[in-house]
Design a protein around this motif. Sequence first.
Motif, PDB file in Angstrom:
ATOM      1  N   LYS A 152       9.297  -1.223   2.377  1.00 15.99           N
ATOM      2  CA  LYS A 152       8.796  -0.320   1.356  1.00 15.99           C
ATOM      3  C   LYS A 152       7.290  -0.396   1.262  1.00 15.99           C
ATOM      4  N   SER A 153       6.739  -1.612   1.351  1.00 12.35           N
ATOM      5  CA  SER A 153       5.298  -1.766   1.208  1.00 12.35           C
ATOM      6  C   SER A 153       4.557  -1.121   2.366  1.00 12.35           C
ATOM      7  N   GLN A 154       5.215  -0.983   3.514  1.00 10.58           N
ATOM      8  CA  GLN A 154       4.571  -0.391   4.687  1.00 10.58           C
ATOM      9  C   GLN A 154       4.684   1.123   4.694  1.00 10.58           C
ATOM     10  N   ASN A 176      -0.576   3.393   2.019  1.00  6.45           N
ATOM     11  CA  ASN A 176       0.734   2.785   1.806  1.00  6.45           C
ATOM     12  C   ASN A 176       0.615   1.278   1.678  1.00  6.45           C
ATOM     13  N   ASN A 177       0.439   0.834   0.452  1.00  9.91           N
ATOM     14  CA  ASN A 177       0.281  -0.581   0.144  1.00  9.91           C
ATOM     15  C   ASN A 177       0.423  -0.732  -1.370  1.00  9.91           C
ATOM     16  N   THR A 178       0.385  -1.945  -1.849  1.00  2.00           N
ATOM     17  CA  THR A 178       0.377  -2.186  -3.292  1.00  2.00           C
ATOM     18  C   THR A 178      -1.069  -2.349  -3.744  1.00  2.00           C
ATOM     19  N   MET A 179      -1.509  -1.457  -4.599  1.00  2.00           N
ATOM     20  CA  MET A 179      -2.900  -1.443  -5.052  1.00  2.00           C
ATOM     21  C   MET A 179      -2.983  -1.698  -6.553  1.00  2.00           C
ATOM     22  N   GLN A 180      -4.060  -2.321  -6.951  1.00  4.83           N
ATOM     23  CA  GLN A 180      -4.304  -2.624  -8.364  1.00  4.83           C
ATOM     24  C   GLN A 180      -5.667  -2.070  -8.759  1.00  4.83           C
TER      25      GLN A 180
END
Length: 359
Positions: A25-27, A93-97
């Motif tokens: 999912k993270s990719q 496509n990644n987890t960003m903050q």
Amino acid sequence: MKTKFLLALLLLVLSQLFLGCTSNKSQNSFVLNGIIKGEIPEYLFLHYGNVKDSVLVKNGQFHFYGVVNAPKVARFSILGVSVMTKDCFFIENNTMQMDVNIEKKSMKGYDINFISIDSISGSKTELIKTDFEVYESTHNKDADWNSKLFKKLDTIIANNPSNSYSAYVFLIQLRKKILNKNQVEKLYHKIDTSKLSKVQLNDINRIINPFQTLKVGKQLMDFTLSNTKKELISTIDYRGKVLLIDFWASWCTPCRKQNPNLSKIYNEFKNNDFEILGVSIDKDLVKWMSAVKNDKLIWRNVIDTRGQESEILVKYGATNSVPQNFLIDKNGLIIAKNISIIDLKIYLHNNNSNVREIH
């Protein structure tokens, strides 16, 4: 003991499957988490590509989920009037903050919400972008800035030929006209153009080859679009008449403000072989048709809902910037570009081509 061993083995297998799904999912998708300080809105809108997503802000926090096929230019907006203090940011496509700040200011009688990004992590493209911005602010006053800029861009593009930021930063620097023709061609050939959008390619080609764009004295590019009654209208139909092609949008305040003056001119000269063709860059048909009705626009109005992907709008340079207009003579030649209301009236009165070109 055997039962416990089987249970532990089952849990291990399930955990590996879960991790595998999470990793996949993270990719293949992005997660954008953020905290808002200052003026906290009820809803936050995220724009990227042709997507406009929205989330409910809870306790000053927001969470977006989605998929992009490559790093995308993105921006935020909120209800009311809002602008970003920096043009955009990049999502991938990644987890960003993110840490976002919204400050409301009153300007010329309007409340404007200024949206700024204090920090962002999890986007490799943003790291490249930030690195270049710091480098540019540090060295852009140097005497040898031209060569430093070229070397920096060459490194960015060579290391990231398929990243949309390479084309983005290249295009911005092209507009500043700092690079010479030889430098531009070297950089351009290193960009993986197969990864660029049609808009990016057209913008780059328009700057590199300005002779290809529509200019005063050149023939217009004919096009056909639908009007409010879904009838096809073509610019070819206006041969033998002086035509003002007016690019506008329902959300464009300057466009709407000039409509009453255009109406006066149209009513005065419509029986003297003069016509107006309104071309909307709206994507919302209802808002466009409502604006046509409310502004009492009695000339033909057409729309191109393809937005930035429209070859017509790209060729005429109207993908984002409106109002724009082109005055066309009876033979289809461009007489003037972005002619003022005053100059238009003078031309129609005098019926000559002594008109100022305004860029």
